[in-house]
Write an enzyme that holds these catalytic residues in place. Structure first.
Site, PDB file in Angstrom:
ATOM      1  N   SER A 119      36.034  33.240  40.275  1.00  0.00           N
ATOM      2  CA  SER A 119      37.208  31.823  40.907  1.00  0.00           C
ATOM      3  C   SER A 119      38.349  32.594  41.668  1.00  0.00           C
ATOM      4  CB  SER A 119      37.801  31.698  40.010  1.00  0.00           C
ATOM      5  OG  SER A 119      39.064  32.799  39.768  1.00  0.00           O
ATOM      6  N   LYS A 120      38.422  31.984  42.789  1.00  0.00           N
ATOM      7  CA  LYS A 120      39.588  32.030  43.941  1.00  0.00           C
ATOM      8  C   LYS A 120      40.124  33.895  43.112  1.00  0.00           C
ATOM      9  CE  LYS A 120      44.171  30.847  46.480  1.00  0.00           C
ATOM     10  NZ  LYS A 120      44.483  32.099  46.965  1.00  0.00           N
ATOM     11  N   ARG A 121      40.768  33.326  42.380  1.00  0.00           N
ATOM     12  CA  ARG A 121      41.490  34.571  41.482  1.00  0.00           C
ATOM     13  C   ARG A 121      40.492  36.086  41.555  1.00  0.00           C
ATOM     14  NH1 ARG A 121      46.473  33.762  39.402  1.00  0.00           N
ATOM     15  NH2 ARG A 121      46.557  35.668  38.204  1.00  0.00           N
TER      16      ARG A 121
ATOM     17  N   GLY B 160      38.100  37.052  43.892  1.00  0.00           N
ATOM     18  CA  GLY B 160      38.632  37.134  45.183  1.00  0.00           C
ATOM     19  C   GLY B 160      39.685  38.499  45.498  1.00  0.00           C
TER      20      GLY B 160
END
Length: 535
Positions: free
Chosen positions: A276-278, A280
């Site tokens: 997920s974006k988190r 990254g």
RNA sequence: GGUGCUAUCGUCUAGUGGCCUAGGACAACGGCCUCUCACGCCGUAAACCCCGGUUCGAGUCCGGGUAGCACUACCA
């Protein structure tokens, strides 16, 4: 019957294109190109509440940057003969429109078909009522066993149904799934998957609230009308594949139903779960191809392009995350991928996102670029780092020469600065650790003498290289300095490292005569002088 | 909870019954090169989830466990 290969990438414009989506697009593209087929891009914007401005443009731009070409649909405007428009999201093709929000009339037609054939029915239960039901009955499912107790056209008299619709009451159309049937789905990657229809609920196909279908209906209708031959998508769709099979059957399209291939997911580098974006943000790497400024929530997400990645490195890296050729080859150009890709060799299990390997790939591709090209890419970095008066005098050929000396030690173009900054500006301070280890008591004396010695070298000799008998070259300065060190019985390492600190500011960098060559005699002597005063 | 999918070094993976004392790559570690730091080169360590079965022989086939993941919305 062999039909033309036509695949589609069908993202929804709800934000930046996730790297997993990029891989899905890539595999679709490789498959299409290998079979001489078409790659379509369709925008699945059937959820009006989740639309994010700029997301469509982002998707097109990202695919363009990566070299994934669209033959038909959104973003294929350049295929038009004499395309006048440069509208990034323009569309091309005779099976459009390719944006689902522009296909309302089409969906009306097919929703009605299902309604008339008895495969679908109206339902008036409000979201609140459904929520209450779920609270009340654990694991509530709207299906053959419960639909008789709900508020729909199966339980209400015809006149009541008509009245409600006429009165503008909000309703949805649900697919009527018959119970107790084993549904077989053939997956090109996993083989046959069997699911019993009992576990499938009566999916909502259409909602009157925004006059739009849901994914399931739109997806089947569009794939059919657009003559899609292969559906290559993420594994998260596998559980709904049987529903899709049922829909094709209800429409009478079973004979031309596309083949399915469900790709394994991209997982978090550590721990478990979808990338997920988190992750990254937490681990410090991009999960999106391009930087994205989300106008809806104001967030900014970093991108591979802005982090200094080459598109071919991202492609190569992504291609190998879930697919592998039979041999040991690691480096693949897009053409090689097109030639060698096959769905049979896609792995079945999820792949943890190995960011370190991505860096390595970029290192490999950076070495392949010419010094001149890297110099062009590096100029903007220099412009930012240097005083404008200094930048004005930077010579790009010289930059290329410098890059040739340091590129093998970097993974990304911006990293060139850390490796080469001392070529552009004299060290302002000297690295503590280097000083401690390499700056000796005698160093000032050595450098004073070295400075004198170097002063005696002519400008012409300063940059001269001699060809040795064994075919290699040696710097003329070497033949001046080494004998002197030997004669004085100094240590080569002691003198040279102190000298290096004067020039670089630390004990690192390329060969010392390569540095003095670029710096020139005057600047070299000046830096020794400065160091002797400051250290 | 239900359903489905998956399971080889830390990671990506090769392996389609004997070629497997399990191969490659990234990362790690060690050495070489060397005025330094890197690069590069060479090398080391590191895995078949468990239990049964089939078979002369199983990482490879089958069954059962276990674990992980996905799905389970008027999201896609």
């Amino acid at each position: 019957m062999t039909r033309k290969v036509r695949v589609r990438f069908a993202p929804s414009p709800t934000g930046a294109l996730h790297i997993g989506g990029v891989r899905t697009a890539l595999y679709n593209y490789l498959f299409a190109r290998q079979h001489g087929g078409d790659m379509l891009l369709r925008i699945e914007d059937t959820d009006s509440t989740r639309f994010v401005p700029g997301a469509e443009e982002y998707i097109i731009e990202a695919l363009q940057w990566l070299g994934i070409e669209i033959d038909e649909g959104i973003g294929a405007w350049s295929k038009k003969d004499g395309a006048k428009t440069h509208d990034l999201c323009g569309q091309y093709g005779d099976k459009g429109p390719y944006r689902q929000s522009e296909r309302r009339e089409i969906y009306h037609r097919y929703v009605n078909q299902l309604l008339e054939s008895g495969n679908a029915y109206y339902a008036f239960d409000t979201p609140e009522e459904l929520e209450a039901k779920r609270q009340e009955v654990p694991n509530f499912q709207y299906d053959a066993h419960t639909r008789g107790t709900m508020c729909n056209s199966l339980t209400l008299p015809q006149e009541e149904v008509d009245r409600r619709i006429k009165a503008g009451e909000k309703y949805v159309v649900r697919f009527k799934v018959e119970p107790d049937e084993d549904i077989h789905v053939n997956d090109l990657i996993r083989g046959e998957v069997v699911i019993n229809s009992n576990i499938i609920d009566d999916k909502v196909l259409y909602k009157s609230a925004d006059d739009l279908p849901t994914y399931h209906l739109a997806n089947i209708v569009d794939d059919h009308l657009m003559e899609v031959s292969h559906v290559i998508r993420g594994e998260e769709w596998l559980p709904s594949a049987p529903l899709h099979v049922l829909l094709y059957r209800a429409f009478g399209w079973s004979d031309t139903m596309p083949e399915f291939a469900h790709l394994p997911l991209l997982l978090k580098p550590d721990g478990n779960g979808k990338l997920s974006k988190r992750d990254g943000d937490r681990l410090g790497f991009p999960v999106f191809p391009l930087e994205f400024h989300n106008q809806k929530d104001g967030t900014v997400s970093s991108g591979y392009r802005e982090s200094g990645y080459f598109p071919e490195a991202v492609i190569n890296f992504l291609a190998l995350l879930g697919w592998h050729a039979s041999g040991d080859q690691e480096m693949f150009s897009m053409d090689e991928l097109i030639q060698q890709f096959s769905l049979e060799r896609v792995s079945k299990s999820g792949a943890k996102f190995d960011y370190e390997k991505g860096r390595w790939f970029n290192h490999q591709y950076l070495q392949l670029r010419s010094d001149e090209e890297l110099a062009r890419l590096f100029m903007p970095v220099l412009e930012k780092k240097l005083d404008s008066s200094v930048y004005q005098n930077v010579n790009i050929e010289k930059v290329a020469q410098i890059i040739g000396l340091v590129k093998d030690r970097v993974n990304f173009v911006p990293e060139l600065w850390e490796q080469a900054c001392f070529f552009f500006e004299a060290p302002m301070e000297y690295d503590e650790k280097s000083l401690k280890k390499r700056w000796k008591e005698d160093s000032p004396k050595h450098l004073t003498e070295l400075s004198e010695l170097l002063s005696s070298v002519s400008d012409e000799d300063w940059t001269r290289k001699n060809l040795k008998e064994d075919g290699t070259t040696e710097w003329l300065l070497d033949t001046v300095v080494m004998p002197w060190i030997a004669e004085k019985e100094y240590g080569v390492g002691v003198v040279m490292n102190a000298f290096r600190i004067c020039l670089v500011g630390a004990a690192r960098g390329p060969h010392i005569w390569a540095i003095t060559d670029i710096l020139g005699k005057q600047e070299t002597l000046r830096r020794i002088d400065t160091a002797l005063r400051l250290i």
